[in-house]
Design a protein around this motif. Structure first.
Motif, PDB file in Angstrom:
ATOM      1  N   GLN A 175     -13.080 -15.531  20.951  1.00 50.70           N
ATOM      2  CA  GLN A 175     -12.741 -16.926  20.706  1.00 50.70           C
ATOM      3  C   GLN A 175     -13.715 -17.803  21.480  1.00 50.70           C
ATOM      4  O   GLN A 175     -13.808 -17.683  22.707  1.00 50.70           O
ATOM      5  N   ARG A 202      -8.525  -8.000  22.225  1.00 44.21           N
ATOM      6  CA  ARG A 202      -8.557  -6.896  21.275  1.00 44.21           C
ATOM      7  C   ARG A 202      -7.153  -6.587  20.788  1.00 44.21           C
ATOM      8  O   ARG A 202      -6.167  -6.816  21.505  1.00 44.21           O
ATOM      9  N   TYR A 243     -11.998  -9.445  19.332  1.00 43.13           N
ATOM     10  CA  TYR A 243     -12.244 -10.839  18.987  1.00 43.13           C
ATOM     11  C   TYR A 243     -13.037 -11.534  20.091  1.00 43.13           C
ATOM     12  O   TYR A 243     -12.986 -11.141  21.256  1.00 43.13           O
ATOM     13  N   CYS A 301     -21.244  -7.143  18.368  1.00 44.25           N
ATOM     14  CA  CYS A 301     -20.263  -6.404  19.145  1.00 44.25           C
ATOM     15  C   CYS A 301     -20.779  -4.983  19.338  1.00 44.25           C
ATOM     16  O   CYS A 301     -21.621  -4.504  18.575  1.00 44.25           O
ATOM     17  N   ARG A 348     -14.081 -18.269  15.940  1.00 46.78           N
ATOM     18  CA  ARG A 348     -13.553 -16.990  16.399  1.00 46.78           C
ATOM     19  C   ARG A 348     -14.295 -15.876  15.665  1.00 46.78           C
ATOM     20  O   ARG A 348     -14.236 -15.797  14.429  1.00 46.78           O
ATOM     21  N   GLU A 366     -19.064  -7.124  12.262  1.00 47.52           N
ATOM     22  CA  GLU A 366     -18.714  -8.448  12.768  1.00 47.52           C
ATOM     23  C   GLU A 366     -18.512  -9.429  11.626  1.00 47.52           C
ATOM     24  O   GLU A 366     -19.103  -9.286  10.557  1.00 47.52           O
ATOM     25  N   TRP A 426     -19.237  -7.972  23.643  1.00 47.75           N
ATOM     26  CA  TRP A 426     -19.933  -8.917  22.782  1.00 47.75           C
ATOM     27  C   TRP A 426     -21.247  -9.290  23.464  1.00 47.75           C
ATOM     28  O   TRP A 426     -21.273  -9.556  24.675  1.00 47.75           O
ATOM     29  N   GLY A 435     -17.132 -13.911  11.050  1.00 53.59           N
ATOM     30  CA  GLY A 435     -16.643 -15.142  11.665  1.00 53.59           C
ATOM     31  C   GLY A 435     -17.716 -16.104  12.128  1.00 53.59           C
ATOM     32  O   GLY A 435     -17.397 -17.206  12.592  1.00 53.59           O
ATOM     33  N   SER A 482     -14.808 -11.873  14.872  1.00 53.48           N
ATOM     34  CA  SER A 482     -14.039 -10.634  14.802  1.00 53.48           C
ATOM     35  C   SER A 482     -15.001  -9.464  14.650  1.00 53.48           C
ATOM     36  O   SER A 482     -16.074  -9.597  14.048  1.00 53.48           O
ATOM     37  N   THR A 526      -9.592  -3.975  16.140  1.00 52.87           N
ATOM     38  CA  THR A 526     -10.410  -5.190  16.099  1.00 52.87           C
ATOM     39  C   THR A 526     -10.537  -5.802  17.487  1.00 52.87           C
ATOM     40  O   THR A 526      -9.564  -5.843  18.246  1.00 52.87           O
TER      41      THR A 526
END
Length: 125
Positions: free
Chosen positions: A82, A72, A80, A96, A19, A6, A36, A8, A21, A78
Motif C-alpha cells: 500500500q 500479506r 501487498y 516483488c 496498492r 505483480e 518489494w 496494480g 499486489s 498474495t
C-alpha cells in the motif's frame, strides 16, 4: 519454487495512493520471506519493504517509512504494498521477490530467489 505476478501499477498524481499486489503460485507461499523492490531509470534497484513469513516482522526503506505498508495474506498467496502520499521520486518499476531465508534479515543481508516481472508506477507532479 513460486512464480510471482505483480499488478496494480499505474499513473497517479503526487499525493495519491496505489496498492500493488503480488500473487504467488504454489502451496509453499507462507514459507517465504517476501520483499518489494523498485528500480528507477538510471538507478540501481533498491529494497522498499519486506515481510516475514507470518507477517510479524517488517522492514522499510527510510524513504518510504510512514507512507508505504507491506502486508500479506497467506490464504490468498498474495503480498501487498500500500503506497500513500506518493511522490514523483517514487516513480519506478516495482518488483516483488521471494526469499527462502528462514527469517527476515536486514535488507543488505537478504537474498531473494524468485522475482516477478515488475509493474510500472508513475507519479506525476
Amino acid at each position: 519454487q513460486v512464480q510471482l505476478i505483480e499488478s496494480g501499477g499505474g499513473l497517479v498524481q503526487a499525493g495519491g495512493s496505489l496498492r500493488l499486489s503480488c500473487a504467488a503460485s504454489g502451496r509453499t507461499f507462507s514459507s517465504y520471506v517476501m520483499g518489494w523492490f523498485r528500480q528507477a531509470p538510471g538507478k540501481e534497484r533498491e529494497s522498499v519493504a519486506a515481510i516475514s513469513q507470518r507477517g510479524a516482522f517488517r522492514n522499510y526503506a527510510d524513504s518510504v517509512k510512514g507512507r508505504f505498508t507491506i502486508s500479506r495474506d497467506n490464504a490468498k498467496n498474495t503480498v501487498y504494498l500500500q503506497m500513500n502520499s506518493l511522490k514523483p521520486e517514487d516513480t519506478a518499476v516495482y518488483y516483488c521477490a521471494a526469499s527462502g531465508a528462514q527469517r527476515l534479515l536486514p535488507p543488505g543481508l537478504m537474498k531473494y530467489d524468485t522475482w516477478g516481472q515488475g509493474t510500472q508506477v508513475t507519479v506525476s507532479s
